[in-house]
Each structure stands twice: as structure tokens, then as C-alpha cells.
Design a protein around this motif. Structure first.
Motif, PDB file in Angstrom:
ATOM      1  N   SER A   1      -4.589  -3.455   3.232  1.00 23.53           N
ATOM      2  CA  SER A   1      -3.577  -2.517   3.718  1.00 23.53           C
ATOM      3  C   SER A   1      -3.702  -2.343   5.227  1.00 23.53           C
ATOM      4  CB  SER A   1      -3.753  -1.158   3.052  1.00 23.53           C
ATOM      5  OG  SER A   1      -3.827  -1.296   1.665  1.00 23.53           O
TER       6      SER A   1
ATOM      7  N   GLN B   1      -2.370  -5.130   7.378  1.00 25.32           N
ATOM      8  CA  GLN B   1      -0.902  -5.188   7.414  1.00 25.32           C
ATOM      9  C   GLN B   1      -0.298  -4.448   8.590  1.00 25.32           C
ATOM     10  OE1 GLN B   1       1.403  -3.876   4.019  1.00 25.32           O
ATOM     11  NE2 GLN B   1       0.153  -5.120   2.672  1.00 25.32           N
TER      12      GLN B   1
ATOM     13  N   GLY C   1      -3.083   6.903   3.386  1.00 24.90           N
ATOM     14  CA  GLY C   1      -3.442   6.357   2.074  1.00 24.90           C
ATOM     15  C   GLY C   1      -2.415   5.440   1.445  1.00 24.90           C
ATOM     16  N   ALA C   2      -1.342   5.108   2.190  1.00 26.55           N
ATOM     17  CA  ALA C   2      -0.399   4.128   1.647  1.00 26.55           C
ATOM     18  C   ALA C   2      -1.105   2.775   1.598  1.00 26.55           C
ATOM     19  CB  ALA C   2       0.838   4.041   2.530  1.00 26.55           C
ATOM     20  N   LEU C   3      -0.775   1.976   0.575  1.00 28.16           N
ATOM     21  CA  LEU C   3      -1.484   0.699   0.422  1.00 28.16           C
ATOM     22  C   LEU C   3      -0.741  -0.449   1.086  1.00 28.16           C
ATOM     23  CD1 LEU C   3      -2.887   0.857  -3.195  1.00 28.16           C
ATOM     24  CD2 LEU C   3      -3.957   1.476  -1.059  1.00 28.16           C
ATOM     25  N   GLY C   4       0.537  -0.268   1.375  1.00 29.91           N
ATOM     26  CA  GLY C   4       1.290  -1.354   2.004  1.00 29.91           C
ATOM     27  C   GLY C   4       2.390  -0.795   2.885  1.00 29.91           C
TER      28      GLY C   4
ATOM     29  N   ASN D   1       1.107  -7.601  -4.072  1.00 26.68           N
ATOM     30  CA  ASN D   1      -0.055  -7.437  -3.200  1.00 26.68           C
ATOM     31  C   ASN D   1      -0.773  -6.112  -3.473  1.00 26.68           C
ATOM     32  OD1 ASN D   1      -1.790  -8.063  -1.188  1.00 26.68           O
ATOM     33  ND2 ASN D   1      -0.448  -7.396   0.460  1.00 26.68           N
ATOM     34  N   ILE D   2       0.031  -5.068  -3.657  1.00 28.27           N
ATOM     35  CA  ILE D   2      -0.543  -3.740  -3.920  1.00 28.27           C
ATOM     36  C   ILE D   2      -1.240  -3.715  -5.270  1.00 28.27           C
ATOM     37  CG2 ILE D   2       0.237  -1.501  -4.739  1.00 28.27           C
ATOM     38  CD1 ILE D   2       1.790  -1.135  -2.320  1.00 28.27           C
TER      39      ILE D   2
ATOM     40  N   SER E   1      -2.537  -6.225  -6.821  1.00 27.87           N
ATOM     41  CA  SER E   1      -3.487  -7.328  -7.037  1.00 27.87           C
ATOM     42  C   SER E   1      -4.937  -6.859  -7.082  1.00 27.87           C
ATOM     43  CB  SER E   1      -3.316  -8.400  -5.968  1.00 27.87           C
ATOM     44  OG  SER E   1      -3.705  -7.868  -4.725  1.00 27.87           O
ATOM     45  N   ASP E   2      -5.235  -5.668  -6.531  1.00 28.86           N
ATOM     46  CA  ASP E   2      -6.609  -5.191  -6.764  1.00 28.86           C
ATOM     47  C   ASP E   2      -6.726  -3.681  -6.691  1.00 28.86           C
ATOM     48  OD1 ASP E   2      -7.761  -6.388  -3.520  1.00 28.86           O
ATOM     49  OD2 ASP E   2      -6.548  -4.657  -4.044  1.00 28.86           O
TER      50      ASP E   2
END
Lengths: 737, 119
Positions: free
Chosen positions: A335, A338, B95-98, B115-116, B118-119
């Protein structure tokens, strides 16, 4: 490995040696026993042999006693017995030596006496036998004579004389017997000695062998231990050597790897390094890093501090926050990567020769995690200036293509003649602008504020005219470009102070317009080729003729412009044009008439005409009317056109207020409505609150006055009843014949 | 799998819905502002949330905070037209993942969601 020699030693050496030693000891014991037996037998044999002379003596003694007793007539029983015993014993002994038989030794042990075989001993024994035969005969006879009488005895009893003879004989023979016994004994002793020696030899050898073997065991053990110790130390030395060689080869491999890494770090075209949580750069980085960051000593420095000088304040704030994220292990690396703000970041390096060097750098980051925490971050940085510039070029080229398409779409519906005149107009205006912006003019005016402002006004008029014409032809690309240009000019005009540098953006905008014009001309050329076949295919000839007429073109353009503007501004308008009158006036000066009418129409729709609900509320028809009609020729020979709208007309109060603030009218003056209305022809005058694509900025009237009155030698009149209508009378000199 | 799409634009909601695909998600819910997003999250417990930033009533960043307060393991993908790098960093910081920049394509939405997850 280590067990095998020991096992081999045990099997091949210790066991055989131990067996041999045991055998030798056994042999020694055996021989010792034989020897002991031999010695005992020898001594006994010698003892027995020694008895021969003793018995011989006893016999002699006994016979003497018997003879004496006989002579004295005394019984000789004891002597006879003794003689008998001695003779028996001696006989037994001699027979034993002759033939071999079990005998009792003098010490009372029974043992086997071997028959004598030795020549010398035999010789003595033969002598002894001979002596003994003689002695035995006499002894037997004596016993027979003096002893108790025996039945059937063949012996002849002795007489006194024969006793004496026997005694003499025995006494004499006894000496010989003793001699022979001695010799015999010696010989026997000698023989026994030989036998002992014969036994002692091998026994000695066996003792030696056993001793050697017994000594060999511990000796070999010790030797073996020594050997093993030596082997072990040799092996240890070899192992030490090997491990040293291994270490050396490892250190060689390490130094090779280090050398390779160094080569990579020396030659890689990227800045590679590690930073810790504080942003401190590690000791080891690629050489290129110093070139990319234009800094000599980088190791140990803080990357954030280096970046602080290169980045804008805003970017630096983002970067600080981003570094915190990079080291925050609660946030996933994926993350975080990105949102890297430094992928192609513009940096400004101070130029040693003054100013700044502008570059683009691309940073990429990877976490190095130890024990669940981000210990360090691996950073790669590249100079991506070329790439960014190429991308920019590509984007520019795309935009250019789009623009060309816009222009193309804009001009397909425009008649070639109209386009032709538009091109000429734009060229003319651009030349005017260019001339106005020439450097020497700036030098001549000394770059003073007022002079600069005046130049800007001139440019503004040209751009504004261009914009109006573009709008009339619906060439939106030009219209927008001109509008943006106007905004820029407006912004400059509103600045309290102007300098020559402020004109840079004007020059750039002008160049942009010229580029657009170039595109337009190029596309027009292509379109000519496209249109001709269409015309050849049979377009209505009268339509072509109508398009060819300047008045028709102006009329069509005006209608189009008014329709577009009204639609955009939510107004409803019709246009009435006296084509004949327009033709009469416009034939000789189509461009001028077109420019002026466009400007007036734009102003009307923007400022004068009210929205339909307002009109209806005011008792007017909802649809507004714009009209163009002819005016009678004046006494001065001017031909005229009237342009009228039935909108609200001029807002005299607003014009007065604006004129007062612009210093055109003194606040204390008492001007007539006509005087106030005339103010709208002043350069830069505007009452529009919000300038826009359609709204005139007040520059329109200024242009009209300049073109019609100053340049063409005509005249303008305003006839206006506020709230009802507004009419402009435009007069032009009649065409010369 | 459940998806919650938060965006004040109907066109964007439709675009994301089409891109995310019905195949992965059996339930798709939508919200038009941050307040509704928080409410919808509490009600439906979606596996993935796509979050716009600029919205009326409550913006996406505040909504992220409130949603993560409900469930710290929520998978939030920010889909925003704000090209401002600071917004992207702020979203991940919260805390956003993408982070996905508009305009989106079916492929970019699909990849970002994969992608988010995937793990």
C-alpha cells in the motif's frame, strides 16, 4: 576412518603376536619341563651309574668278610645276604644299562632307564659287563658256598681256596669296575649335558622369542600410539591446512563478491543506497548517487535534509510524511509503495554559474524488515528528466493532435472564402500584436508603466477582434485560445505595476495563436483538396453563389453567432437583416463591416437583451429582435447601416459609475446622456461584471470606434432609449468608383 | 464476498460496479457520502470498500477513520480524482490499503481489488 587402522593393527599384529607369544611361552614351559625331566633323569642315571662301583665295592667287602668268616668258621649270613643283595642290584643295574628297564634311583624314585646307545658309553659298559661277568660268577659261587644250601643248584660250592681266589679277583676287579664306572659316569654325564644343552638351545630361543614377542606387544602398542599420535597430528595439520585453504578460498570468494559488488556500485546508472528510520544514508552507495544528487559526500548524511533544499515546500512535507509511512510497519509495504510521491519529482539544483538546474528524479523504495520491524529502506534513484520530457512531448503532441482535430471540425462547416478572410484577419492581428511587442518599442518607451499599459490595450483590441470573428465562424479552438489570451491580458492590465518581463506570457500566448493559425492553414490546404471533388459532384450553384457573397457570409455568421451566444446565455433572439443594405455597405469593406457587426451583436446579446422572463415581465415580447437595416446616404456621401436591438439598451447609471472610477467623468460634472454614452468608446471600458467568452470586456466598442472612425474615416452614432432599444448608426465612406 | 462502493457520482458507482464484477462479489452495496458509507459498513460488513474522497456531508478520509474504528481489518481502496500526492499519502496513513486515481478502467479497478485481497 579413524577406527580402521586400529582394527587392522589388532587383527594383523596384536592377535598373531599374542598367539605367537603364548605359543612361545607354552614352548618354553614345555622345554623347561623336558629339561627338568632330563636333568632329573640324568642325575638319577648318574646316581644309578655311581651305584655300580659302590655295589662292586660292597661285593668285594662282603666276599672278604665271608672268606674271613669261613676261615674262622663263623657264620657269614649277614655278609652273604649283603653280597646277594649287592650282586642282584648290580646285576639289575648293568642289565638296565644294557637293555633299558625301570629302575629305582638311589633316592628311591622309580624311573625308566634307557639302554645305553652311545659308543663311548657302550665301550665302558662292555668293559663293565666283562668285569661283572667275572665278578658275578665268583659272587654267585661264594653265596652258594657260604649261604644256605639250595636244592637243584648248578653252582659248584667254593672251597676255602677258591674263596680266597674269588676275594682276590673281586678286589682286583672292583678297582677296574670303579674305573670303568667313573668313565661310564663321566660319559653319561657328558651325554646328559649334551641332551640338556640340546634342550636348552630351543628353550633359550623360545624364551628369547617369547620375550621379544611379549616386549613387542607393548612396544608395538606404544609405537602404534606414537604413530597414531603422529598421524593424528599430521591429520590435524592437514585439516588445519585444509580449513585454512578453505578460509582463504572463502575470503577470496568474499573479496571477489565484494569486488563484483563494487563494480556494480561503481557502474550502475542508478543511485542505490540504504537509509535508516531517521533518513540517514548508509556508508555504502553507488557512485552514480553523487552525480544524481550533485553532492560529493553523501554517506552518513540525512536524505530528508538533502531533499529539503531540492523540493518545493509542499512536496517536502509530503516526503516527510511518506518516510514516516515507509518505516511504519503497521502499514503494508504494498500500500505504501503505491503512494510514493517521488516517482518523477521536479528538483531544482543550484547552478554554480547562477540560477537553477531543473531535473526530474524518480525514487523507488523497498523495505528491509528485521524482526518484524522496518530496519532500513533500500532506495533507488534515477534521473528521469529525459523520460519525463519525452512524456511531456508526447502529451503535447497528443494535445496538438486534438487541437488540430478541433480546428478541423471547426472549419469543415466554414466556407472557404470565409476561412480565407479569417486567416487574413488573424494574420493581420497577429502581425499587429507582434509589432506592438517588438523589443525596440519597449526600449524606446523605457519600459514605463503607462506606455506598457497602452501596448497591452492595443494587443487586447487585436485579440478581442480575433475572438469575435472566431466566434462568428464557430471556430471554438480559436475562440477559446483568444479568450484565454484575453484573460491573461486582463490580469496584466489589472496589475498595479507592469514590467517588461510581464510581457513574456503575452509573447508566448501570441506564439500559441500563431501555431494554431499555422495548423489552420495547413488543414485548410488539405480541405481544399477534399472539397473540390464535392463541388464537382454537383453542389447547387446558387448556394455556392450565396456563399460567395460577402453580405450573405456576414449575415450567416451574424445569425450563427447570435444563436450560439443567446443559447449559452439562456436568451431567445431572432435576427432580421436587410441583405441588400448590408450588401451595399459591406461589398467594399466586408471584413470591417463583419468585425463591427459581430462586436455589436455580441454586446447586444451579452449586455442589452434581457432573459425572456424579464422581457415578458416588462411587457416585451419574449423573443428579442436584432436587426440590421440600411440608412440613407448622408450629405457627406457616407453610406450607413443601423444595428438595433430591442433590449434594455445602455445602463447609463452603470456607465457613469464606471466612467467616474476610470477618471473619464468628474464626479461633480453634469454630463448629458449622450456624453455618458460616448464613454463606452473609451479604451478598456467595460461594465460587464463577469467577462466571458461572449461578454465584451468593453474593448469591443473601442475597437469599433478605432476601426470605423479612425481607420476607415466613418462615423458612429448611438440612439438609445434605456429599457426599450439601442441603435448604432455606422457610416462608411462610399466606395470610390 | 461483499463490496461497498462509496462515491457521490452515479456514473462512478456504475463504472466501479461493472469493473469489480459480479463474479467475485455476491453482494454489492453503494453509498453516496461518508456518513452513509459508515452506516452501510456497520450494516453489511463488506469485504472490500471503494472510497471516494471528495463527497458531501462527510469526506472519504473521515469515513476511513470511522470504518477502521469499527473494523481495523477493513479492506479499503481509495478511488479518487484528487491527483494530489498528499491525499494519497494521507489515505494510506489512515489505513487505506490501496489508492486508485480516477478516471478508472475496468482493469485498474479489478487489479486494485485483487491486489488488496491478495494478502
Amino acid at each position: 576412518m579413524r577406527q580402521r587402522p586400529q582394527l587392522a593393527w589388532t587383527v594383523l599384529f596384536y592377535v598373531p603376536v599374542a598367539i605367537l607369544a603364548a605359543a612361545s611361552i607354552f614352548g618354553v614351559r614345555h622345554y623347561t619341563r623336558l629339561l627338568d625331566a632330563e636333568i632329573a633323569t640324568g642325575q638319577r642315571t648318574l646316581g644309578v651309574a655311581g651305584r655300580i662301583s659302590a655295589y662292586g665295592e660292597q661285593i668285594g667287602k662282603s666276599i672278604l668278610l665271608i672268606e674271613k668268616s669261613v676261615r674262622l668258621k663263623r657264620p657269614a649270613t649277614t655278609a652273604v645276604y649283603e653280597l646277594q643283595v649287592a650282586a642282584d642290584r648290580l646285576d639289575q643295574i648293568i642289565n638296565a644299562f644294557n637293555e633299558g628297564s625301570e629302575t629305582v634311583s638311589p633316592d628311591g624314585v622309580r624311573f625308566m632307564l634307557e639302554a645305553v646307545t652311545d659308543e663311548k658309553a657302550l665301550a665302558s659298559l662292555t668293559q663293565m659287563n666283562v668285569i661283572w661277568v667275572g665278578m658275578k660268577t665268583r659272587a654267585d659261587a661264594v653265596v652258594l658256598t657260604a649261604g644256605p644250601k639250595k636244592q637243584n643248584s648248578e653252582a659248584i660250592p667254593f672251597t676255602e681256596a677258591s674263596l680266597s681266589e674269588a676275594s682276590d679277583f673281586v678286589t682286583a676287579q672292583q678297582v677296574f669296575l670303579a674305573e670303568q664306572t667313573l668313565a661310564f659316569g663321566r660319559r653319561l654325564e657328558e651325554l646328559a649335558k649334551h641332551r640338556v644343552i640340546a634342550l636348552e638351545g630351543p628353550r633359550g630361543i623360545l624364551i628369547g622369542v617369547a620375550a621379544v614377542l611379549l616386549l613387542a606387544l607393548p612396544g608395538a602398542y606404544v609405537f602404534n600410539r606414537v604413530l597414531r599420535a603422529r598421524n593424528a597430528s599430521a591429520r590435524l595439520a592437514a585439516e588445519l591446512g585444509a580449513s585454512q585453504a578453505k578460509l582463504e578460498s572463502q575470503s577470496l570468494a568474499l573479496s571477489t563478491a565484494k569486488a563484483e559488488t563494487d563494480h556494480i556500485m561503481e557502474t550502475v546508472q542508478e543511485g542505490l543506497f540504504l537509509i535508516d528510520a531517521n533518513g540517514i544514508i548508509g556508508d555504502y552507495h553507488s557512485r552514480e548517487l553523487t552525480a544524481i544528487l550533485r553532492q560529493d559526500k553523501i554517506a552518513g548524511r540525512n536524505l530528508l535534509q538533502i531533499l529539503e533544499r531540492l523540493l518545493s515546500e509542499k512536496m517536502f512535507t509530503f516526503t516527510k510524511e511518506y518516510f514516516a509511512l515507509l518505516f511504519d510497519s503497521r502499514r503494508r509495504e504494498k500500500s505504501v509503495l503505491q503512494v510514493n510521491p517521488l516517482t518523477d519529482i521536479e528538483v531544482n539544483f543550484p547552478n554554480p554559474s547562477g540560477g537553477f538546474i531543473n531535473r526530474y528524479l524518480g525514487f523507488s523504495f523497498r523495505r528491509i524488515v528485521e524482526n518484524g520491524a522496518v530496519a532500513r529502506v533500500f532506495v533507488a534513484v534515477r534521473d528521469v528528466t529525459t523520460q519525463v520530457e519525452l512524456e511531456k512531448k508526447l502529451r503535447d503532441s497528443e494535445r496538438h493532435k486534438d487541437r488540430q482535430l478541433d480546428i478541423l471540425l471547426g472549419i469543415v462547416h466554414v466556407a472557404p472564402e470565409e476561412l480565407e478572410s479569417f486567416v487574413k484577419l488573424v494574420e493581420g492581428e497577429l502581425d499587429t500584436i507582434n509589432e506592438t511587442l517588438r523589443a525596440e518599442h519597449f526600449a524606446a518607451t523605457g519600459g514605463q508603466g503607462d506606455a506598457l499599459r497602452q501596448r497591452l490595450q492595443t494587443v487586447f483590441r487585436s485579440v478581442h477582434n480575433l475572438k469575435g470573428n472566431a466566434a462568428a465562424l464557430q471556430l471554438t479552438t480559436f475562440q477559446k485560445a483568444a479568450d484565454a489570451f484575453e484573460s491573461k491580458l486582463n490580469e496584466l492590465l489589472n496589475r498595479p505595476q507592469l514590467t517588461g518581463d510581464d510581457f513574456l506570457s503575452v509573447v508566448v500566448a501570441q506564439a500559441g495563436l500563431r501555431a494554431d493559425l499555422g495548423d489552420l492553414m495547413e488543414l485548410r490546404g488539405k480541405l481544399v483538396g477534399l472539397r473540390q471533388p464535392v463541388a464537382a459532384a454537383g453542389v447547387a450553384p446558387d448556394q455556392g453563389a450565396a456563399l460567395a457573397s460577402p453580405a450573405a457570409q456576414i449575415g450567416a455568421g451574424l445569425r450563427q453567432l447570435v444563436a450560439d451566444a443567446a443559447r449559452d446565455l439562456d436568451k431567445v433572439t431572432t435576427v432580421n437583416i436587410d441583405d441588400y443594405a448590408l450588401h451595399t455597405v459591406a461589398a467594399d469593406r466586408p471584413a470591417l463591416v463583419r468585425d463591427v457587426l459581430i462586436q455589436l451583436a455580441r454586446n447586444s446579446v451579452s449586455h442589452s437583451i434581457e432573459p425572456a422572463p424579464v422581457r415578458l415581465a416588462g411587457g416585451k415580447p419574449g423573443v428579442a429582435t436584432l436587426s440590421v437595416r440600411g440608412l440613407p446616404r448622408t450629405e457627406d456621401g457616407l453610406v450607413g447601416l443601423a444595428f438595433r436591438d430591442d433590449g434594455a439598451g445602455l445602463d447609463l447609471a452603470a456607465i457613469r459609475a464606471r466612467a467616474e472610477s476610470a477618471g473619464l467623468i468628474s464626479p461633480n460634472a453634469n454630463p448629458s446622456p449622450a456624453d455618458i454614452a460616448r464613454c463606452i468608446f473609451a479604451p478598456g471600458f467595460s461594465t460587464a461584471a463577469q467577462p466571458g467568452a461572449h461578454a465584451g470586456r468593453g474593448m469591443g466598442m473601442d475597437i469599433i470606434k478605432t476601426k470605423v472612425v479612425d481607420e476607415a474615416g466613418g462615423a458612429i452614432e448611438i440612439h438609445c432609449t434605456p429599457g426599450e432599444f439601442c441603435e448604432f448608426h455606422l457610416y462608411f465612406p462610399a466606395a470610390t468608383a | 464476498m461483499k463490496l461497498l462502493i462509496v462515491d457521490d457520482s452515479l456514473i462512478m458507482r456504475r463504472a466501479i460496479e461493472r469493473s469489480a464484477g459480479r463474479s467475485r462479489f455476491s453482494e454489492i452495496h453503494t453509498a453516496t457520502n461518508g456518513l452513509l458509507a459508515v452506516e452501510m459498513f456497520a450494516r453489511h460488513r463488506p469485504d472490500v470498500v471503494t472510497m471516494d474522497i471528495t463527497m458531501p456531508d462527510m469526506d472519504g478520509l473521515s469515513a476511513i477513520d470511522l470504518i477502521l474504528k469499527q473494523n481495523p481489518a477493513a479492506n479499503i481502496l481509495v478511488v479518487s480524482a484528487l491527483a494530489d500526492k498528499g491525499t494519497a499519502i494521507e489515505a494510506v496513513k489512515r489505513g487505506a490499503l490501496g489508492f486508485l486515481l480516477k478516471p478508472v478502467t475496468a482493469e485498474s479497478v479489478h487489479n486494485a481489488i485483487e491486489n488488496i485481497l491478495s494478502d
